[in-house]
Enzyme design. Structure first.
Site, mmCIF file in Angstrom:
data_model
loop_
_atom_site.group_PDB
_atom_site.id
_atom_site.type_symbol
_atom_site.label_atom_id
_atom_site.label_comp_id
_atom_site.label_asym_id
_atom_site.label_seq_id
_atom_site.Cartn_x
_atom_site.Cartn_y
_atom_site.Cartn_z
ATOM 1 N N HIS A 78 -13.239 -17.514 -22.496
ATOM 2 C CA HIS A 78 -13.648 -17.887 -21.144
ATOM 3 C C HIS A 78 -15.008 -18.573 -21.165
ATOM 4 C CE1 HIS A 78 -10.320 -15.833 -19.359
ATOM 5 N NE2 HIS A 78 -10.734 -14.608 -19.644
ATOM 6 N N HIS A 109 -11.883 -12.392 -26.445
ATOM 7 C CA HIS A 109 -11.284 -12.772 -25.156
ATOM 8 C C HIS A 109 -12.334 -13.399 -24.235
ATOM 9 C CE1 HIS A 109 -8.363 -12.358 -21.821
ATOM 10 N NE2 HIS A 109 -9.447 -12.177 -21.080
ATOM 11 N N GLU A 110 -13.452 -12.710 -24.086
ATOM 12 C CA GLU A 110 -14.499 -13.218 -23.193
ATOM 13 C C GLU A 110 -15.152 -14.477 -23.760
ATOM 14 O OE1 GLU A 110 -14.599 -12.136 -20.312
ATOM 15 O OE2 GLU A 110 -13.430 -10.296 -20.608
#
Length: 346
Positions: free
Chosen positions: A21, A17-18
């Site tokens: 980003h 997920h990170e």
């Protein structure tokens, strides 16, 4: 070993997920202060040559973050204006925020494809397999091979949705609509029977579902996408049922609950662990996409409002709303964790 699996499962789910980003932020030329896996104090960190970003691992493996210049404030005098997120074009900001959810869904699809390729592609549609003659359903027009299409008038497209509806309406008489093998549609009323097995009471309807598997790349690809969509639909229904009170917060699991689930899943084998990671990725992606403060979806909502009104929302107002949302999220997490602990002793 359960602790190791727990850290591994959560780390993979959070990392992907990170990473979404982070990669989109770098691609957009945004200054990234830190890429962190975990929360709390740092236990390890480093910087690469010619790279401003600090890469860190923190003590508690229950989250992570990508800290970007201009993400929460109007400007940062220490960073050039053109490298701050708040000064980037609307589309780059939108994609940077969306990328975490997108990467979660991509990893889930890949893992479900691997599971299906190795283990075979299971049937995703709820076809009736057997009927128990000791239950009322055996006296209805439902037969083996029928496809369940509705429960109490609600469309059923997958086993996941069917199982959720059975959980929500446990103990109730159900109006089950089936499609016979000849194409005929029929709705029948089915009563449950209270049974007890190993000291545990529960309601049963007296039917089983087909559990056939296929092999090959194409069925595996189809399964990965269909299953992802099915689980997303299931999570959407769960959120709806939580809001309407048909499900209570007691049904949710926090870190302690997930720890137990990981331990039980690991005992069932590596394939089950891969499936759990895929499920958690979809869960994290879906929850983050909900347009609530402190979630990625909340930030995207502010961007959409900005696009509609043609001007930016005050950073102070937006940050205040997100801070309140984060505080409420932490209170909810404490509540769920409390119930996890209570369940340990029951």
């Amino acid at each position: 070993m359960t602790l190791i699996y727990f850290i591994l499962v959560l780390s993979i789910t959070i990392l992907i997920h990170e990473l979404g980003h982070f990669l989109f932020a770098k691609k957009a030329g945004i200054y990234v202060y830190e890429f962190s896996l975990g929360m709390g104090p740092r236990i390890f960190h480093f910087k690469r040559k010619n790279d401003e970003t600090v890469y860190a691992i923190r003590l508690f493996p229950i989250g992570g973050f990508v800290s970007m210049a201009g993400e929460d404030i109007e400007s940062d005098d220490a960073v050039p204006a053109e490298k701050q997120m708040c000064n980037k074009p609307w589309f780059q900001r939108f994609m940077t925020i969306s990328a975490g959810v997108l990467f979660n869904f991509i990893l889930a699809i890949v893992l479900l494809f691997i599971v299906a390729l190795i283990h075979g592609t299971p049937e995703t549609k709820p076809y009736i397999d057997t009927l128990d003659s000791a239950y009322p359903i055996a006296n209805t027009q439902i037969t083996s091979g029928d496809l369940i299409t509705e429960i109490n008038g609600k469309k059923i497209r997958s086993m996941d949705r069917l199982l959720l509806e059975l959980q929500i309406h446990t103990g109730e008489t159900l109006a089950i609509t089936v499609k016979h093998e000849n194409g005929e549609i029929e709705t029948v009323s089915v009563n449950p029977v209270l049974t007890e097995e190993d000291g545990v009471k529960g309601y049963r309807y007296g039917f089983t579902l087909k559990n056939e598997t296929k092999t090959g790349i194409l069925p595996a690809i189809q399964y990965a996408f269909v299953k992802t969509g099915s689980l997303m639909e299931q999570m959407g229904m769960i959120v709806g049922y939580l809001l309407t009170g048909k499900l209570s917060l007691d049904n949710l699991a926090g870190p302690i609950g997930i720890f137990q689930i990981v331990g039980d899943t690991a005992k069932a084998g590596f394939i089950n662990l891969l499936y759990l990671i895929a499920y958690l990725c979809i869960n994290v992606g879906f929850i983050n996409f909900i347009p609530l403060p402190a979630f990625d979806g909340g930030r995207l909502l502010f961007l959409i409002i900005e696009k509609i009104k043609g001007s930016r929302i005050s950073p102070k107002v937006e940050n205040t709303i997100h801070s309140i949302g984060f505080l409420l999220l932490m209170i909810l997490m404490v509540f769920i964790t409390y119930h996890d602990i209570i369940r340990l002793f029951h």
